[in-house]
Motif scaffolding. Structure first.
Motif, PDB file in Angstrom:
ATOM      1  N   GLN A  35       0.714  -1.139  -0.069  1.00 43.39           N
ATOM      2  CA  GLN A  35      -0.371  -0.242  -0.119  1.00 43.39           C
ATOM      3  C   GLN A  35       1.189   1.040   0.083  1.00 43.39           C
ATOM      4  OE1 GLN A  35      -3.052   0.129  -1.065  1.00 43.39           O
ATOM      5  NE2 GLN A  35      -3.016   2.129  -0.521  1.00 43.39           N
ATOM      6  N   ARG A  36       2.120   1.406   0.909  1.00 43.90           N
ATOM      7  CA  ARG A  36       3.074   2.748   0.210  1.00 43.90           C
ATOM      8  C   ARG A  36       3.286   2.986  -0.597  1.00 43.90           C
ATOM      9  NH1 ARG A  36       5.994   3.798   6.380  1.00 43.90           N
ATOM     10  NH2 ARG A  36       4.710   4.116   7.508  1.00 43.90           N
ATOM     11  N   PHE A  37       3.990   1.602  -1.104  1.00 36.34           N
ATOM     12  CA  PHE A  37       4.494   1.957  -2.497  1.00 36.34           C
ATOM     13  C   PHE A  37       3.507   2.389  -3.764  1.00 36.34           C
ATOM     14  CE2 PHE A  37       8.080  -1.049  -1.187  1.00 36.34           C
ATOM     15  CZ  PHE A  37       9.153  -0.482  -2.035  1.00 36.34           C
ATOM     16  N   ALA A  38       1.948   1.769  -3.581  1.00 34.96           N
ATOM     17  CA  ALA A  38       1.194   1.811  -4.634  1.00 34.96           C
ATOM     18  C   ALA A  38       0.810   3.626  -3.808  1.00 34.96           C
ATOM     19  CB  ALA A  38      -0.039   1.086  -3.905  1.00 34.96           C
ATOM     20  N   GLU A  39       0.135   4.071  -2.608  1.00 33.66           N
ATOM     21  CA  GLU A  39       0.256   6.044  -2.281  1.00 33.66           C
ATOM     22  C   GLU A  39       1.358   6.208  -2.906  1.00 33.66           C
ATOM     23  OE1 GLU A  39      -0.036   5.453   1.798  1.00 33.66           O
ATOM     24  OE2 GLU A  39      -2.101   5.151   1.516  1.00 33.66           O
ATOM     25  N   ALA A  40       2.017   5.774  -3.421  1.00 32.42           N
ATOM     26  CA  ALA A  40       3.922   6.687  -3.751  1.00 32.42           C
ATOM     27  C   ALA A  40       3.972   6.369  -5.455  1.00 32.42           C
ATOM     28  CB  ALA A  40       5.358   6.569  -2.803  1.00 32.42           C
ATOM     29  N   GLY A  41       2.873   5.694  -5.966  1.00 35.38           N
ATOM     30  CA  GLY A  41       3.093   5.668  -7.894  1.00 35.38           C
ATOM     31  C   GLY A  41       4.089   4.974  -7.311  1.00 35.38           C
ATOM     32  N   LEU A  42       4.805   4.012  -7.280  1.00 36.96           N
ATOM     33  CA  LEU A  42       5.907   3.106  -7.126  1.00 36.96           C
ATOM     34  C   LEU A  42       5.449   1.365  -7.678  1.00 36.96           C
ATOM     35  CD1 LEU A  42       8.237   4.780  -4.821  1.00 36.96           C
ATOM     36  CD2 LEU A  42       8.748   4.899  -7.475  1.00 36.96           C
ATOM     37  N   TRP A  43       4.332   1.308  -6.592  1.00 40.94           N
ATOM     38  CA  TRP A  43       3.669  -0.216  -7.089  1.00 40.94           C
ATOM     39  C   TRP A  43       3.016  -1.080  -8.268  1.00 40.94           C
ATOM     40  CZ3 TRP A  43       4.636  -4.183  -3.960  1.00 40.94           C
ATOM     41  CH2 TRP A  43       3.876  -5.350  -4.233  1.00 40.94           C
ATOM     42  N   ALA A  44       4.217  -1.444  -9.098  1.00 45.34           N
ATOM     43  CA  ALA A  44       4.015  -1.904 -10.118  1.00 45.34           C
ATOM     44  C   ALA A  44       3.349  -3.057 -11.012  1.00 45.34           C
ATOM     45  CB  ALA A  44       5.424  -1.619 -11.454  1.00 45.34           C
ATOM     46  N   ALA A  45       3.092  -3.858  -9.882  1.00 46.55           N
ATOM     47  CA  ALA A  45       2.319  -5.366  -9.854  1.00 46.55           C
ATOM     48  C   ALA A  45       1.395  -5.647  -9.832  1.00 46.55           C
ATOM     49  CB  ALA A  45       3.362  -6.409  -8.873  1.00 46.55           C
ATOM     50  N   ASP A  46       0.298  -4.433  -9.954  1.00 52.10           N
ATOM     51  CA  ASP A  46      -0.975  -4.839 -10.749  1.00 52.10           C
ATOM     52  C   ASP A  46      -1.482  -5.197 -11.662  1.00 52.10           C
ATOM     53  OD1 ASP A  46      -1.905  -4.440  -7.533  1.00 52.10           O
ATOM     54  OD2 ASP A  46      -1.831  -2.662  -7.923  1.00 52.10           O
ATOM     55  N   PRO A  47      -2.422  -6.114 -12.099  1.00 50.40           N
ATOM     56  CA  PRO A  47      -2.587  -6.164 -13.206  1.00 50.40           C
ATOM     57  C   PRO A  47      -3.213  -5.543 -14.081  1.00 50.40           C
ATOM     58  CG  PRO A  47      -4.470  -7.032 -11.700  1.00 50.40           C
ATOM     59  CD  PRO A  47      -3.066  -6.959 -10.879  1.00 50.40           C
ATOM     60  N   PRO A  48      -3.678  -5.637 -14.997  1.00 53.76           N
ATOM     61  CA  PRO A  48      -4.409  -4.258 -15.926  1.00 53.76           C
ATOM     62  C   PRO A  48      -5.582  -4.436 -14.904  1.00 53.76           C
ATOM     63  CG  PRO A  48      -3.329  -5.475 -17.290  1.00 53.76           C
ATOM     64  CD  PRO A  48      -3.492  -6.350 -16.218  1.00 53.76           C
ATOM     65  N   SER A  49      -6.941  -5.052 -14.790  1.00 51.69           N
ATOM     66  CA  SER A  49      -7.859  -4.879 -14.219  1.00 51.69           C
ATOM     67  C   SER A  49      -7.656  -4.127 -13.326  1.00 51.69           C
ATOM     68  CB  SER A  49      -8.273  -6.108 -14.104  1.00 51.69           C
ATOM     69  OG  SER A  49      -7.366  -7.046 -13.359  1.00 51.69           O
ATOM     70  N   TYR A  50      -6.926  -3.858 -12.934  1.00 55.16           N
ATOM     71  CA  TYR A  50      -6.883  -3.359 -11.366  1.00 55.16           C
ATOM     72  C   TYR A  50      -7.350  -1.759 -11.501  1.00 55.16           C
ATOM     73  CZ  TYR A  50      -5.388  -0.356  -7.197  1.00 55.16           C
ATOM     74  OH  TYR A  50      -4.822   0.041  -5.731  1.00 55.16           O
ATOM     75  N   PHE A  51      -7.197  -1.327 -12.483  1.00 47.76           N
ATOM     76  CA  PHE A  51      -6.732   0.724 -13.116  1.00 47.76           C
ATOM     77  C   PHE A  51      -8.148  -0.046 -14.176  1.00 47.76           C
ATOM     78  CE2 PHE A  51      -2.768  -0.857 -12.563  1.00 47.76           C
ATOM     79  CZ  PHE A  51      -2.389   0.527 -11.232  1.00 47.76           C
ATOM     80  N   SER A  52      -8.589  -0.971 -14.675  1.00 45.23           N
ATOM     81  CA  SER A  52      -9.841  -0.616 -15.070  1.00 45.23           C
ATOM     82  C   SER A  52     -10.670  -1.149 -15.454  1.00 45.23           C
ATOM     83  CB  SER A  52      -9.485  -0.906 -16.867  1.00 45.23           C
ATOM     84  OG  SER A  52      -9.362  -2.345 -16.578  1.00 45.23           O
ATOM     85  N   GLU A  53     -11.167  -2.115 -14.372  1.00 47.57           N
ATOM     86  CA  GLU A  53     -12.737  -2.739 -14.031  1.00 47.57           C
ATOM     87  C   GLU A  53     -13.091  -1.667 -13.268  1.00 47.57           C
ATOM     88  OE1 GLU A  53     -12.462  -6.552 -13.658  1.00 47.57           O
ATOM     89  OE2 GLU A  53     -11.100  -6.515 -15.871  1.00 47.57           O
ATOM     90  N   GLY A  54     -14.371  -1.977 -13.125  1.00 49.51           N
ATOM     91  CA  GLY A  54     -15.068  -1.105 -12.016  1.00 49.51           C
ATOM     92  C   GLY A  54     -15.488   0.076 -11.925  1.00 49.51           C
ATOM     93  N   ARG A  55     -16.532   0.418 -10.521  1.00 51.62           N
ATOM     94  CA  ARG A  55     -17.018   2.102 -10.810  1.00 51.62           C
ATOM     95  C   ARG A  55     -16.238   2.558  -9.288  1.00 51.62           C
ATOM     96  NH1 ARG A  55     -23.477   2.387 -11.030  1.00 51.62           N
ATOM     97  NH2 ARG A  55     -22.907   2.123  -8.923  1.00 51.62           N
ATOM     98  N   PHE A  56     -15.937   3.400  -9.147  1.00 49.95           N
ATOM     99  CA  PHE A  56     -15.225   4.383  -8.299  1.00 49.95           C
ATOM    100  C   PHE A  56     -15.878   5.296  -8.102  1.00 49.95           C
ATOM    101  CE2 PHE A  56     -12.093   1.870  -9.078  1.00 49.95           C
ATOM    102  CZ  PHE A  56     -12.059   1.178 -10.946  1.00 49.95           C
ATOM    103  N   VAL A  57     -15.845   5.862  -6.750  1.00 52.85           N
ATOM    104  CA  VAL A  57     -16.312   7.030  -6.023  1.00 52.85           C
ATOM    105  C   VAL A  57     -15.064   7.730  -5.344  1.00 52.85           C
ATOM    106  CG1 VAL A  57     -17.306   5.400  -3.505  1.00 52.85           C
ATOM    107  CG2 VAL A  57     -18.164   7.709  -4.565  1.00 52.85           C
ATOM    108  N   LYS A  58     -14.905   8.897  -5.268  1.00 49.76           N
ATOM    109  CA  LYS A  58     -14.454   9.946  -4.233  1.00 49.76           C
ATOM    110  C   LYS A  58     -14.879  10.807  -3.542  1.00 49.76           C
ATOM    111  CE  LYS A  58     -10.709  12.579  -6.307  1.00 49.76           C
ATOM    112  NZ  LYS A  58      -9.651  12.150  -6.837  1.00 49.76           N
ATOM    113  N   ILE A  59     -14.032  11.661  -2.426  1.00 54.81           N
ATOM    114  CA  ILE A  59     -14.155  12.678  -1.925  1.00 54.81           C
ATOM    115  C   ILE A  59     -13.045  13.266  -3.413  1.00 54.81           C
ATOM    116  CG2 ILE A  59     -14.009  14.217  -0.366  1.00 54.81           C
ATOM    117  CD1 ILE A  59     -14.819  11.506   1.501  1.00 54.81           C
ATOM    118  N   VAL A  60     -13.823  15.159  -3.471  1.00 55.50           N
ATOM    119  CA  VAL A  60     -13.521  15.640  -4.231  1.00 55.50           C
ATOM    120  C   VAL A  60     -12.857  16.974  -2.909  1.00 55.50           C
ATOM    121  CG1 VAL A  60     -13.080  17.631  -5.973  1.00 55.50           C
ATOM    122  CG2 VAL A  60     -13.877  15.886  -6.409  1.00 55.50           C
ATOM    123  N   GLY A  61     -11.478  16.911  -2.497  1.00 56.77           N
ATOM    124  CA  GLY A  61     -11.280  18.257  -1.849  1.00 56.77           C
ATOM    125  C   GLY A  61     -10.802  17.726  -0.769  1.00 56.77           C
TER     126      GLY A  61
END
Length: 188
Positions: A35-61
């Protein structure tokens, strides 16, 4: 601590050659380190589906307003764990509500940027900082998810989540960048 907590590379204006997750706060295991590496943008082992599948919700601000921050900062001194607890309570309430919304929408929660005003292990701290941390380390500071939550309990089937900068990752499907719905919260 220097890279993931102090963000020394930003403060010093240098680009590190490598980062080693020698220590994390959630059981010192691969879950928090990943998680720390992912938060820093340094994790490269996730499959393509991690970035493309599903719906997402986030707080803006931000999770707390400037007025809330000023109120807490006036009440508790910088070195006080109570300052950290007061601001964290506001963050946790917002994340709780975001989790509920994500669950109701069958969506994946994109974590907001989290802030700490105290390092996690208070018993070893000097003025809410690790003894080896520089006194010019800014407070509050952007902290990793494992500084506030036990990620091992965030099983992806129960709590689907992505790191705060997920939408900025180069592998994130470009269609994710266009907002599909905005929800405004009422001011507290």
């Amino acid at each position: 601590h220097g890279y993931f907590v102090q963000h020394a590379e930003r403060r010093l204006g240098v680009k590190p050659l490598c980062a080693h997750a020698t220590y994390s706060l959630d059981n010192h295991d691969g879950v928090a380190k990943r998680q720390r590496f992912a938060e820093a943008g340094l994790w490269a082992a996730d499959p393509p589906s991690y970035f493309s599948e599903g719906r997402f919700v986030k707080i803006v601000g931000p999770l707390f307003s400037a007025a809330q921050r000023v109120k807490v900062f006036k009440r508790f001194p910088e070195w006080s764990p109570q300052r950290h607890m007061a601001l964290d309570a506001i963050q946790r309430a917002a994340i709780r509500d975001l989790m509920a919304l994500a669950t109701a929408l069958n969506a994946t929660l994109i974590m907001p940027r989290l802030f700490c005003t105290c390092d996690r292990y208070w018993g070893f701290l000097q003025n809410c900082r690790m003894p080896t941390a520089p006194t010019e380390m800014p407070m509050p500071f952007r902290c990793s998810q494992d500084a506030l939550f036990e990620i091992k309990h965030w099983d992806d089937k129960a709590v689907r989540f992505r790191e705060a900068d997920f939408l900025d990752h180069p592998s994130t499907a470009r269609e994710r960048l266009a907002p599909q719905m905005a929800v405004a919260a009422a001011a507290p």
